[in-house]
Write a protein that holds these residues in place. Structure first.
Motif, mmCIF file in Angstrom:
data_model
loop_
_atom_site.group_PDB
_atom_site.id
_atom_site.type_symbol
_atom_site.label_atom_id
_atom_site.label_comp_id
_atom_site.label_asym_id
_atom_site.label_seq_id
_atom_site.Cartn_x
_atom_site.Cartn_y
_atom_site.Cartn_z
ATOM 1 N N LEU A 404 0.826 -1.212 0.000
ATOM 2 C CA LEU A 404 0.000 0.000 0.000
ATOM 3 C C LEU A 404 0.859 1.261 0.000
ATOM 4 O O LEU A 404 0.693 2.147 -0.843
ATOM 5 N N LEU A 405 1.820 1.315 0.948
ATOM 6 C CA LEU A 405 2.629 2.525 1.095
ATOM 7 C C LEU A 405 3.695 2.633 0.011
ATOM 8 O O LEU A 405 3.762 3.616 -0.734
ATOM 9 N N LYS A 406 4.553 1.608 -0.106
ATOM 10 C CA LYS A 406 5.674 1.635 -1.034
ATOM 11 C C LYS A 406 5.229 1.596 -2.490
ATOM 12 O O LYS A 406 5.755 2.321 -3.338
ATOM 13 N N LYS A 407 4.282 0.749 -2.814
ATOM 14 C CA LYS A 407 3.910 0.528 -4.205
ATOM 15 C C LYS A 407 2.837 1.477 -4.730
ATOM 16 O O LYS A 407 2.723 1.661 -5.942
ATOM 17 N N ILE A 408 2.043 2.080 -3.830
ATOM 18 C CA ILE A 408 0.929 2.913 -4.294
ATOM 19 C C ILE A 408 1.040 4.353 -3.807
ATOM 20 O O ILE A 408 1.065 5.287 -4.603
ATOM 21 N N ILE A 409 1.132 4.538 -2.486
ATOM 22 C CA ILE A 409 1.040 5.891 -1.922
ATOM 23 C C ILE A 409 2.368 6.640 -1.987
ATOM 24 O O ILE A 409 2.424 7.796 -2.427
ATOM 25 N N MET A 410 3.475 6.025 -1.558
ATOM 26 C CA MET A 410 4.774 6.700 -1.482
ATOM 27 C C MET A 410 5.851 5.859 -2.170
ATOM 28 O O MET A 410 6.701 5.256 -1.503
ATOM 29 N N PRO A 411 5.841 5.792 -3.497
ATOM 30 C CA PRO A 411 6.813 4.946 -4.208
ATOM 31 C C PRO A 411 8.263 5.370 -4.029
ATOM 32 O O PRO A 411 9.172 4.584 -4.278
ATOM 33 N N GLU A 412 8.506 6.625 -3.580
ATOM 34 C CA GLU A 412 9.880 7.124 -3.413
ATOM 35 C C GLU A 412 10.447 6.869 -2.016
ATOM 36 O O GLU A 412 11.569 7.282 -1.725
ATOM 37 N N ILE A 413 9.698 6.215 -1.162
ATOM 38 C CA ILE A 413 10.159 5.994 0.212
ATOM 39 C C ILE A 413 11.421 5.134 0.239
ATOM 40 O O ILE A 413 11.565 4.194 -0.544
ATOM 41 N N LYS A 414 12.364 5.477 1.104
ATOM 42 C CA LYS A 414 13.627 4.750 1.212
ATOM 43 C C LYS A 414 13.420 3.449 2.005
ATOM 44 O O LYS A 414 12.420 3.269 2.691
ATOM 45 N N GLU A 415 14.419 2.540 1.901
ATOM 46 C CA GLU A 415 14.311 1.243 2.573
ATOM 47 C C GLU A 415 14.181 1.403 4.081
ATOM 48 O O GLU A 415 13.387 0.710 4.721
#
Length: 579
Positions: A404-415
Motif C-alpha cells: 500500500l505505502l511503497k507501491k501505491i502511496i509513497m513509491p519514493e520511500i527509502k528502505e
C-alpha cells in the motif's frame, strides 16, 4: 510437583526460547523483515511453514470437531492436507521464481495495475484479520484455564510475546521462532496421545491404537458407535452431510490453503525455486504427524468423556470438570434435579454442554495423565496460536507498508523508512488483533472458520490464472477477484449472520453450506475472469515475458545437474541430448 508449577515452568521456558531466538535473528533490512533474506533452508522452512499453518484451530479445534462430528469432521483432514499437495504442485515453485515479497506484490505486477494490488491488499487484510482474531482469542482461553488469569490478561500477555518477536525480528525472527514452536507443539500433541493410546490399547502408536481393541476386546470405533447410539447421536463412523457438500467443503479448504497469503509468503524465504517445492514437501510431512494423530485423539477424548460423565453424580466429578466449568466452556444444568449428569443428543433432556475446543486440552486431565504432560500441552497450544498469529501479523504489516505505502502511496520511500513503516504497521496490527481477541465482534466469531473460503474465492483463481494463462489481463483478474470475494462475503453474512433476510439450511444454494461455498465462489471467479478477459486487449509484452519466465521453475535444478555432470567428466553436449 503441583500442576500450576509445571505449567509456569513449561510456558515460561518456551517463551524465553522464543524471545532469545527473536533477539538473535532480528531483521536489519526490508528483505530480512519480509522474506528472511530468502536464505532459509528448505527443512527449516518446512518446519516454520508447518508451525505457521498449524494454528490453534489445528492444535485445539480440529480434533474437537472430529470428536463430535465423527465422519463429517474428516473433511478438515482431507481439505487441509490436500491443500498442501495442491500448493506444492501448482503454486509454490512458480511464486518463488517470481521473487517478490507478498501475494499482492505478485498480483499487482502480474496484472500491471495498482487497482489489482489494492484489491489484493483488501482481500489479504480480510482473510488475515478474521484468522488472527481467533488466534488471539485462543491464546486468552488457554491462559485463562492454565495460568488462572482472566481472558483479557491472557490476550495482553500473548500480544506482548507476539509483538516482541514479530515487530523486532520480522520474517527472519518469526521463521526461526516458528521452528522452535513446531518442535514444542508437535511434542506437546504427541506425548499425551502416545500415553493414552498405550493405556487404552497397549499400543504406543496412536494411529494404530485408535483402530485397535481395548481391554474388553471391543474395537474402539465400534465401542464409540455404541455409546453414540445410547445417547441418541448418529453413529460416529457415519455422517449427515451430503456428498456434494462434503466435496465442496473439501475443495474450499484445499484451494483456500493454496491461496492463504501467510502460507504462500513462506515459499519466498528459500534460496532457490527447487527449495520452494522441497519446503512444501517437508511441511506436508511435518503436518502429517499431527494430522494423522488427530483422529486418534478425537476418538480417545470422546470415549473418555462419555464414560466419565454418563449418568454420573455431579458431586463425584473430578477436579478438571470444575476447573473447565469456571471458563464457561463446559456447563451443567440439572434439569430434573436428580444431581445425575444426563448427557444426550436431545437438547430438551440434555444437561451437559461441552465446547468442542476443550477436548484436546482436557483430554490428558480426563485420562489422569501426569501433571507435566498437561503442562506440556498448555505450552504446545500457546505455541500453535502464537506461531500463526505472528505469520498473519507479518502479512498485515507487509500489505500496509510494502504493497500500500511503497507501491501505491509513497513509491519514493527509502528502505529505512519502509522498514520503520513495517514495524509501525505491525505494532498497530498487534493492538487491533488484541482488541478483537478481547472483544470479538460477531462477524469474526462467525467467519474465522471461513477464512479459507475467502482465500479460495479471491486469491486462488487470480494466482492460478496469472501463472498458467498468459493472456489473462488486468480487467479479467480484477473482475474475478471482486465478484468472488463479494459473493463469498454475501453468502457468509446471509447464512452465518442472518443479514439480508437471514436464511436457514433449507435455503442453501444447491445444498452447499457456507463452509463449502468458497468453492462455488471460486468457480464463479474463474468464469467471470475468463469471460471479461475476452473483451479487452491482451496484457503488454513485458507481462507476457514475466509469465513466460516464472513458468520455468526448474532452471536452477537443471543447471545443478549440468554442473554435476561436468564434474564427473561427462560431455555437456551429449548430456543435453540425453536430457
Amino acid at each position: 510437583m503441583e500442576l500450576q508449577y509445571w505449567i509456569w515452568i513449561a510456558v515460561g521456558t518456551s517463551f524465553l526460547i522464543y524471545i532469545g531466538i527473536a533477539i538473535r535473528s532480528r531483521a536489519l533490512s526490508t528483505s530480512e523483515f519480509y522474506v528472511a533474506g530468502s536464505g532459509v533452508h528448505p527443512i527449516a522452512n518446512g518446519m516454520a511453514t508447518a508451525a505457521d499453518w498449524m494454528s490453534a484451530a489445528s492444535f485445539i479445534s480440529m480434533a474437537g470437531i472430529i470428536s463430535f462430528d465423527g465422519y463429517d469432521g474428516s473433511v478438515y483432514l482431507m481439505g487441509w492436507t490436500g491443500g498442501y499437495v495442491l500448493l506444492a504442485l501448482l503454486l509454490a515453485p512458480y511464486l518463488r521464481k517470481f521473487g517478490k515479497f507478498t501475494v499482492p506484490d505478485f498480483i499487482g505486477d502480474r496484472y500491471y495495475s495498482n487497482v489489482a494490488r489494492g484489491v489484493a491488499v483488501f482481500c489479504a487484510l480480510i482473510v488475515s484479520f478474521t484468522y488472527i482474531a481467533g488466534q488471539m482469542r485462543g491464546v486468552g482461553v488457554v491462559f485463562s484455564r492454565y495460568l488462572e488469569v482472566d481472558i483479557t490478561t491472557g490476550v495482553f500477555i500473548g500480544m506482548a510475546i507476539v509483538f516482541f518477536y514479530a515487530v523486532l525480528g520480522g520474517m527472519k525472527g518469526i521463521t526461526y521462532t516458528q521452528v522452535a514452536q513446531y518442535c514444542v507443539l508437535i511434542f506437546a500433541f504427541m506425548v499425551p496421545a502416545i500415553f493414552i493410546s498405550f493405556i487404552t490399547t497397549g499400543n504406543v502408536i496412536p494411529q494404530i491404537g485408535f483402530g485397535s481393541s481395548g481391554e474388553d476386546g471391543v474395537y474402539l470405533l465400534d465401542k464409540l458407535d455404541g455409546l453414540h447410539k445410547e445417547l441418541g447421536f448418529h453413529e460416529y463412523t457415519s455422517g449427515d452431510k451430503s456428498m456434494l457438500d462434503v466435496f465442496f467443503i473439501t475443495l474450499a479448504l484445499m484451494v483456500g490453503t493454496a491461496g492463504l497469503p501467510h502460507v504462500i509468503v513462506r515459499f519466498f524465504t528459500v534460496k532457490k525455486v527447487s527449495g520452494a517445492r522441497m519446503s512444501a514437501g517437508w511441511a506436508l510431512l511435518f503436518i502429517a504427524i499431527l494430522y494423522t494423530t488427530a483422529p486418534a485423539v478425537a476418538v480417545f477424548s470422546r470415549t473418555n468423556l462419555i464414560e466419565t460423565v454418563k449418568d454420573q453424580p455431579y458431586t463425584s466429578m473430578p477436579s478438571w470438570f470444575n476447573k473447565w466449568e469456571t471458563t464457561g466452556l463446559l456447563t451443567f444444568e440439572d434439569k430434573n434435579q436428580d444431581r445425575l449428569i444426563q448427557y444426550k443428543a436431545d437438547p430438551i433432556s440434555n444437561e451437559l454442554n461441552v465446547d468442542k475446543d476443550i477436548m484436546v486440552l482436557a483430554n490428558p486431565e480426563i485420562a489422569q495423565l501426569p501433571n507435566w504432560v498437561i503442562a506440556l500441552l498448555a505450552a504446545g497450544a500457546l505455541a500453535a496460536a502464537l506461531s500463526t498469529a505472528a505469520g498473519l501479523l507479518l502479512v498485515i504489516s507487509s500489505s500496509v507498508s510494502h504493497d500500500l505505502l511503497k507501491k501505491i502511496i509513497m513509491p519514493e520511500i527509502k528502505e529505512k523508512g519502509e522498514l520503520i513503516a513495517a514495524r509501525i504497521s505491525a505494532t498497530l496490527a498487534v493492538c487491533l488483533a488484541g482488541y478483537f481477541g478481547i472483544n470479538p465482534p460477531g462477524f469474526v466469531a462467525a467467519t474465522v472458520a471461513l477464512a479459507f473460503g475467502l482465500a479460495a474465492a479471491s486469491f486462488f483463481p487470480a494466482i492460478f490464472l496469472g501463472i498458467f494463462y498468459k493472456k489473462m489481463n488486468k480487467q479479467g483478474g480484477i473482475s474475478g477477484m471482486l465478484v468472488g470475494v463479494v459473493l463469498m462475503l454475501f453468502y457468509m453474512l446471509k447464512y452465518k449472520m442472518g443479514w439480508f433476510g437471514g436464511g436457514n439450511k433449507e435455503d442453501w444454494w444447491f445444498g452447499i453450506s457456507p463452509e463449502g461455498f468458497g468453492s462455488f465462489a471460486m468457480l464463479v471467479n474463474f468464469l467471470v475472469s475468463i469471460i471479461v478477459c475476452k473483451f479487452f486487449p491482451d496484457p503488454p509484452k513485458h507481462v507476457l515475458n514475466l509469465v513466460k519466465e516464472i513458468r520455468k521453475p526448474y532452471k536452477d535444478m537443471y543447471s545443478a545437474i549440468l554442473k554435476r555432470a561436468e564434474r564427473n567428466y561427462f560431455n555437456k553436449g551429449i548430456f543435453n541430448e540425453i536430457l
